[in-house]
Each structure stands twice: as structure tokens, then as C-alpha cells.
Design an enzyme around this catalytic site. Structure first.
Site, PDB file in Angstrom:
ATOM      1  N   CYS A   5       0.791  -1.233   0.000  1.00  0.00           N
ATOM      2  CA  CYS A   5       0.000   0.000   0.000  1.00  0.00           C
ATOM      3  C   CYS A   5       0.824   1.285   0.000  1.00  0.00           C
ATOM      4  CB  CYS A   5      -0.941  -0.010   1.194  1.00  0.00           C
ATOM      5  SG  CYS A   5      -1.809  -1.572   1.324  1.00  0.00           S
ATOM      6  N   HIS A  32      -2.862   8.329   5.736  1.00  0.00           N
ATOM      7  CA  HIS A  32      -3.090   7.022   5.110  1.00  0.00           C
ATOM      8  C   HIS A  32      -4.521   6.594   5.459  1.00  0.00           C
ATOM      9  CE1 HIS A  32      -2.145   3.321   3.181  1.00  0.00           C
ATOM     10  NE2 HIS A  32      -2.256   2.600   4.272  1.00  0.00           N
ATOM     11  N   HIS A  49      -9.709   2.179  -0.643  1.00  0.00           N
ATOM     12  CA  HIS A  49      -8.253   2.008  -0.547  1.00  0.00           C
ATOM     13  C   HIS A  49      -7.773   1.386  -1.854  1.00  0.00           C
ATOM     14  CE1 HIS A  49      -4.280   1.402   0.613  1.00  0.00           C
ATOM     15  NE2 HIS A  49      -4.408   0.630   1.672  1.00  0.00           N
TER      16      HIS A  49
END
Lengths: 317, 394
Positions: free
Chosen positions: B154, B287, B322
Site C-alpha cells: 500500500c 493514510h 483504498h
């Protein structure tokens, strides 16, 4: 100059903890197998049980490298891999397709490409820069260039390497795509500590490394790479090459490099995308143990439209 | 020290261009909705890009056969960022993309047929490896030379921006396209569900009741150029990448440390690199995935770095979902837009502060303060933590 302070390989060749191996190894035969050390000496037993082949190879080579270089913590960890953690990817993919309901997460967790670099940092408690490059046959060259940038930026020791693992499914893929005829598909991991200063353990030096994706004129790229390093083709003592096409030899011939100076490293490593990392280990070992060898060029045209060039020299140069 | 950003391109659940994304951000409009492109055996929420492969192919004038959705999405964003840039022999151009799944969107369809012995087309697998997704984008844009793909879960997209910046500063390249792309796949959805961090409800970053993420898909690219390249292109500067850092948490393969060790190091080092003081950060694009673990660990890291003077912050994951490897690049584009338009985006779906830390994100669009510097965080599996600082000047 970037100094190779440690090198470690797990492959189908007896290279692990076997300095001087480059002088004695033979081309692989069809029945060769991966030669593994006793992993328990490198990896905690609890972790080892869950680790796939590529993770075991990568963590063991990394620890071996740090021992050889005599350092506890590298400033950074950089890994290249062409196809990543295939064993866990295949396992989770099969589960995802065939099992309804909640799946065990371990193979998903270990399927991501940066599992090797992550597990290395975890196993030694390293908080430095941690990177994973995946660019087909140029994955290692790209990782190596990142490591060289880090040394230019002031880091002292970088752990850099590459790994790829064979799974049986790859044989079916290669048969169905009629690709890689006559090549043995293998697994391999090679790791190095490269340093910005010469150390007691420096075996060889990397002068330069370049990757050229979607290359247009291979011959011109080689000439300019050598020229930028103030060399002519005649200065090259050994070319370690990968690539099937006859055009490679035509290029060597045009450059005036004798066939006797050209060695196909894939014959020794077997075929996997990041095999040029093994070629770097051969080069470092050869230079350390054969004083007659000066400049070694690693010429990676495993996939013809991608070119990797790495220039290796003795430490004294 | 830093490098110019002269082009941006994006495709996400909230829009197919920079303009569409900006509008959705201004209207606080989420792109997350019921998952329809994949059959995962149950109803789920996800941030889908609102074009199927055929439509994307038509728009890009490229056949949808022999190309993964990851490449199609990447190419769409890369073309927008590339704009009308011209090739020149004197300008060394590279591309660094990032992806976590590569061509898995096609491989998983292949593999299902393979398992049921239906004579699948093995040629599909030529688009599987992550590097091939970038090669395809490079080939379509006529870029050869330095072609690279990063895959650090990620944080990948942020790392591509960091590497491109370093290559320019060390004069290895004159111009580089940097970014990331990931398509929704059953593989990743099942993966996050197996970890029990896929929320069946709307994801709620930084909220006490948060219980996981919603996945999304998309791509974003930034064009970075040095002085020489800009003189030739005449491109206007949109902002600068002026701080960057990556640090390993070295705590657990998937979980973040409760002390936010790696995150704290990444944030602190990125700000130090930018040579601005922490109180000059106008906005933090967090994030903020909406998982219990990430949001707590990130909150602790923010407190470690900023003390009780935490800048305005929010997560935009509740807009886009995401998007894994693309997230760092998508949020970099949002950061540039934040600076260009003086916008601080709302953290959608937030109600109550996390009990342990008490941090309150921005909950409605802010337009009244000028934005000079934005910190963007991207944290990934393997304890891979990256932070970037974007500024209006250097």
C-alpha cells in the site's frame, strides 16, 4: 565505485558459503535441484515453518551476507524480483477460487512482492529504507541502481539482492506458450552488501549499472555505456551474458569481442527472471580469485527488448 | 531541495480525470458503492472506476484484449499527466509505476478456467507480471530507457514518487512519470476479508467505531521535470515534491506497531528533508484506511511528531476506497490540488474520536486558509512506511 563487501547465493549450484565456486561449477543438467543450507541456522524455527521457498532463500542469503560483511544493520534493504512470491500467490488464488467462506490469511499476507524485504527487516529489526523492484528480467538491475543511488546519497552499507522461485505451474506455462525451449526453469536468490568505502571483505567493485527497457539499439547502448566508463570493447576480459538470440553474438563480434570471452550464465543458473544477480556473484567471485581478470561486463538480454548492463572491476582498479 | 511537478493525471472511483476528481472532492461526494464488477459471493462496498474494460479501451483507442485493467487504468492516468509533452533525444525520460496485483484481474479469470480444465488461453498470463503493466504504459507513450515498477503493497505509489525525485536530483534522468495503478480483483478482496479488515459498511477512517477498509481501484501519475526539461517543454510548475522518506516498522508482517515506530520515522524524516518546520505543514493527507490498527498507529505517530499542534488532517479513503499501490499516487494528486486550490478535504463518515488518542480530523471542506505544504502518508504491509511533503515553492 561501489564495493561488494559480501555475496551469498542459494541456487542449483554449490555457491552458498563456497568462495571460489566460479572456478569449479559446471553447466546445469536436467536433473539438477535447488541446493539449500540448513535453514535452522539462519531462521527462527517458528517462522521457518510458514515460509515459502523464496522467503527462506532470501532471509538466509541476507543473514549470510551480514555475517560475512561483519555488520549488524545495513542502512537499507533493496530487493528485486521478477515474479514475486509465486508459491503463496498460487496457494491463495486456488483457495480464493475453490473455497467458499473465510480463507486462511497467511498465503495472502505472504503473496505480496515485498514480503522478502519485509521479512528481512523483521528478522534483523531493521528500520532503514526498504524497497522492492519488480521489472521482469531487469528487476535486479533496477534494485542495484537504487542501492547505488543510496550510497551516492551518503549511506554506507546497503543490502541488495534478488530472488525468484520456481513452481510447477511455470513448466505448463512455458510449454503452452512454447517459450524458453531447452532452458531449465530454476529458483535462485543472490544477495550482496555493497558499500561506499573499500572494506576488509571487499571482493570486487561495481563500476556502473544500467537498465534499458524497450531498447532500440542494443549495440549503441553498449558502446555508450562503455565509453561513459572510459572503456573500449577490447578492455573487456569476460562477458557474462543471457539471451538466446544469435544477434547477441553478432553484436559481440561487431564490437570485436572474441567468443572465448563470452560465457552464458543461464547455463549455470538456470532460467529465472532475476538470474543476473547470480551473474554478479559469479563476477565478484571470479575477480577475487583470478587476478588475470580485470573488467567483467554482465550483459542481460534474457528478454531481447530489455537490456541490463553491469560493469564489475577488481577492488584495486 | 526538491523537484517540479508539471503534470498530473488520475482515474478513481470519484472521477475519470483531474477535473472530475476535484469536483467530487469539492462536493464531498464519495465514489464508494455496491461492488458490481466482480462476483465475490456476497454484497460488498467498493470504490469502482465507472468504466468497464471495453469502455476504457475505446476511450484509449486500444483493444481490451491482451491488456490488463491495471494497465488500462494506468495508461488513462499516465496520458493525462503526460499531456502534450514531446519526445526529444536530449531529454532522458523514464517511467516508474507501481502495482500490487499487476495483471491479476485477468490471471484470476484464467486460473479459474485452468482449475476447471476449460482450455484457458495461456497468452493472458503475459500480462500477469507487475513489470509488464508498466512496460505496456511505457510502450503506448513511446518511453524507453529507465522503466521500473515498485511493489511495496500500500505504500508503492508514494515510493515511485520518491524514487523519481531521487533519480532527477542525482541527474540520472531529466523527466520521469511516476505513479501507480491497481484494479479491483477477487484476489485482493478475498485477501483483506481473510484478514478480517474489510468493512461490510462504509469505511470510517479515524472514527472510534471504524472496523476496516473498503477497497477501491484507480491510477494516478505525476510528471516530474528538471530545469533542462522544463526549459524545453515550457510546462508550468504545479508544485514541488520537497520531502520524502521511507522507513521499515520491523514489527509485524501486516500489523503496524502500536507506538507507530516506522510511521513516526517516515513522517519525521520526510519533513526534515523538506527543510520546513513541522508547524509549516498546512494539511496532512493521512493514510487512514479505516482499520483499527492503522488509524490508531498513525494517530500515535502524528502525536509523536506534532505533539499537541497537529495540523488539519483527513483521510480521503472514504471517497476513493483504498486503492492499494495507486493510493500514494492518487493522494499525491489530491495533495497537489489541495495546494493549487487551497482546499482541505473532509474526512467522510467520521463521528467520534478514537478514545486512545482523541484526534479529530477535518469533517467539512475548508477553503478559507491558504495551503502551502501538505504531508501525505502511505503505509503498507511488511511495515513499509512512506511519507512525502508537497509544497508550493522550494
Amino acid at each position: 565505485m561501489f564495493y561488494i563487501s559480501a555475496s551469498s547465493t542459494i541456487s542449483h549450484q554449490p555457491a552458498f558459503q563456497n568462495a571460489g565456486f566460479s572456478g569449479v561449477i559446471e553447466p546445469l543438467l536436467a536433473d539438477s535441484v535447488l541446493i539449500t543450507p540448513d535453514y535452522k541456522g539462519y531462521i527462527d524455527a517458528g517462522l521457518l515453518r510458514r515460509m515459502s521457498k523464496i522467503l527462506r532463500m532470501s532471509v538466509a542469503c541476507s543473514k549470510d551476507c551480514l555475517n560475512q560483511a561483519g555488520i549488524d544493520q545495513p542502512d537499507a534493504i533493496v530487493v528485486g524480483t521478477g515474479l514475486g512470491c509465486l508459491q503463496d500467490t498460487e496457494k491463495f488464488l486456488t483457495n480464493s477460487i475453490t473455497i467458499e467462506g473465510l480463507l486462511p490469511p497467511t498465503s495472502f499476507i505472504q503473496s505480496t512482492h515485498n514480503t522478502m524485504a519485509g521479512q528481512i527487516s523483521l528478522s534483523i529489526g531493521n528500520h532503514g529504507y526498504n524497497m522492492t523492484h519488480t521489472q521482469n528480467t531487469l528487476s535486479f538491475e533496477n534494485a542495484l541502481q537504487d542501492a547505488m543511488l543510496l550510497l551516492m546519497e551518503g549511506q554506507q552499507h546497503v543490502l541488495v539482492g534478488a530472488a525468484d522461485e520456481y513452481i510447477e505451474f511455470l513448466t505448463q506455462v512455458s510449454e503452452n506458450l512454447a517459450a524458453f525451449d531447452g532452458q531449465y526453469l530454476t529458483s535462485g536468490a543472490s544477495f550482496f552488501v555493497i558499500s561506499n568505502q573499500k572494506t576488509d571483505t571487499s571482493a570486487a567493485a561495481i563500476k556502473d549499472c544500467r537498465s534499458v527497457g524497450l531498447v532500440d539499439d542494443t549495440e549503441a547502448e553498449i558502446i555508450s555505456f562503455l565509453a561513459e566508463n572510459e572503456l573500449n570493447a577490447a578492455d573487456i576480459d569476460l562477458i557474462l551474458y543471457a539471451g538466446y538470440s544469435k544477434s547477441n553474438f553478432e553484436i559481440f563480434l561487431k564490437l570485436g569481442i572474441d567468443k572465448s570471452k563470452c560465457v552464458d550464465y543461464l547455463a549455470y543458473s538456470g532460467l529465472y527472471p532475476s538470474a543476473s544477480a547470480f551473474a554478479l556473484h559469479i563476477a565478484a567471485d571470479r575477480i577475487q580469485h583470478d587476478k588475470s581478470v580485470g573488467n567483467i561486463l554482465i550483459y542481460n538480454a534474457l528478454v531481447p527488448h530489455h537490456l541490463g548492463l553491469t560493469l564489475v572491476q577488481p577492488v584495486e582498479a | 531541495m526538491g523537484v517540479r511537478i508539471t503534470g498530473i493525471g488520475i482515474v478513481s472511483a470519484i472521477g475519470l480525470s483531474v477535473e472530475e476528481n476535484l469536483l467530487a472532492l469539492k462536493e464531498s461526494r464519495s465514489g464508494i458503492g455496491p461492488l458490481t464488477v466482480l462476483d465475490v459471493g456476497r454484497d460488498l462496498l467498493a470504490g469502482q472506476v465507472k468504466l468497464c474494460d471495453e469502455e476504457l479501451g475505446r476511450e484509449l483507442n486500444i483493444g481490451p484484449a491482451g491488456i490488463s485493467r491495471t494497465s488500462l487504468l494506468g495508461l488513462k492516468a499516465a496520458r493525462e499527466a503526460w499531456g502534450s509533452s514531446m519526445h526529444s533525444k536530449s531529454i532522458r525520460t523514464g517511467i516508474i509505476s507501481s502495482t500490487s496485483v499487476g495483471g491479476m484481474d485477468r490471471s484470476e479469470v484464467f486460473y479459474k478456467e485452468y482449475l476447471s480444465q476449460k482450455h484457458p488461453d495461456y497468452a493472458v498470463l503475459k500480462t500477469h507480471d507487475s513489470g509488464s503493466t508498466t512496460e505496456r504504459i511505457a510502450a503506448e507513450l513511446g518511453i524507453s530507457g529507465y522503466i521500473d515498477t515498485l511493489s511495496t503493497a500500500c505504500s508503492s505509489g508514494a515510493n515511485a514518487i520518491m524514487l523519481g525525485t531521487r533519480l532527477l536530483l542525482q541527474n540520472k534522468l531529466d523527466r520521469v512519470l511516476v505513479g501507480g495503478s491497481d484494479a479491483l480483483t477477487k484476489f485482493t478482496i478475498d485477501g483483506f476479508r481473510s484478514l478480517m479488515i474489510y468493512d461490510d459498511e462504509w469505511c470510517r477512517p479515524f472514527d472510534e467505531s471504524r472496523s476496516g477498509l473498503n477497497l477501491g481501484e484507480g491510477a494516478a501519475f505525476l510528471l516530474l521535470e528538471n530545469e533542462k526539461s522544463v526549459q524545453l517543454s515550457g510546462n508550468a510548475t504545479l508544485g514541488y515534491v520537497s520531502g520524502w522518506a521511507n522507513a521499515a516498522d520491523a514489527y509485524h508482517q501486516t500489523a503496524s506497531s502500536p507506538e507507530g515506530t516506522g510511521a513516526t520515522m517516515a513522517i519525521r524524516n520526510a519533513i526534515a528533508k523538506s527543510e520546513i518546520s513541522p508547524d509549516r505543514i498546512s494539511y496532512v493527507n493521512a493514510h487512514g484506511t479505516g482499520t483499527k490498527n492503522n488509524d490508531l498507529s498513525e494517530s500515535v505517530a502524528l502525536k509523536n511528531v506534532f505533539g499537541d499542534k497537529i495540523p488539519a488532517f483527513s483521510s480521503t479513503k472514504a471517497f476513493t476506497g483504498h486503492t492499494l499501490a495507486a493510493a500514494g499516487a492518487i493522494e499525491a494528486v489530491f495533495s497537489v490540488l489541495s495546494i493549487q486550490h487551497n482546499l482541505i478535504y473532509p474526512n467522510l463518515n467520521y463521528k467520534n474520536a478514537i478514545a486512545e488518542t482523541g484526534l479529530e480530523p477535518v469533517t467539512s471542506l475548508q477553503t478559507e486558509n491558504s495551503v502551502h505544504a501538505v504531508l501525505s502518508n502511505s503505509f503498507g504491509f511488511g511495515g513499509n512506511n512512506s511519507s512525502l511533503v508537497f509544497t508550493d515553492q522550494i
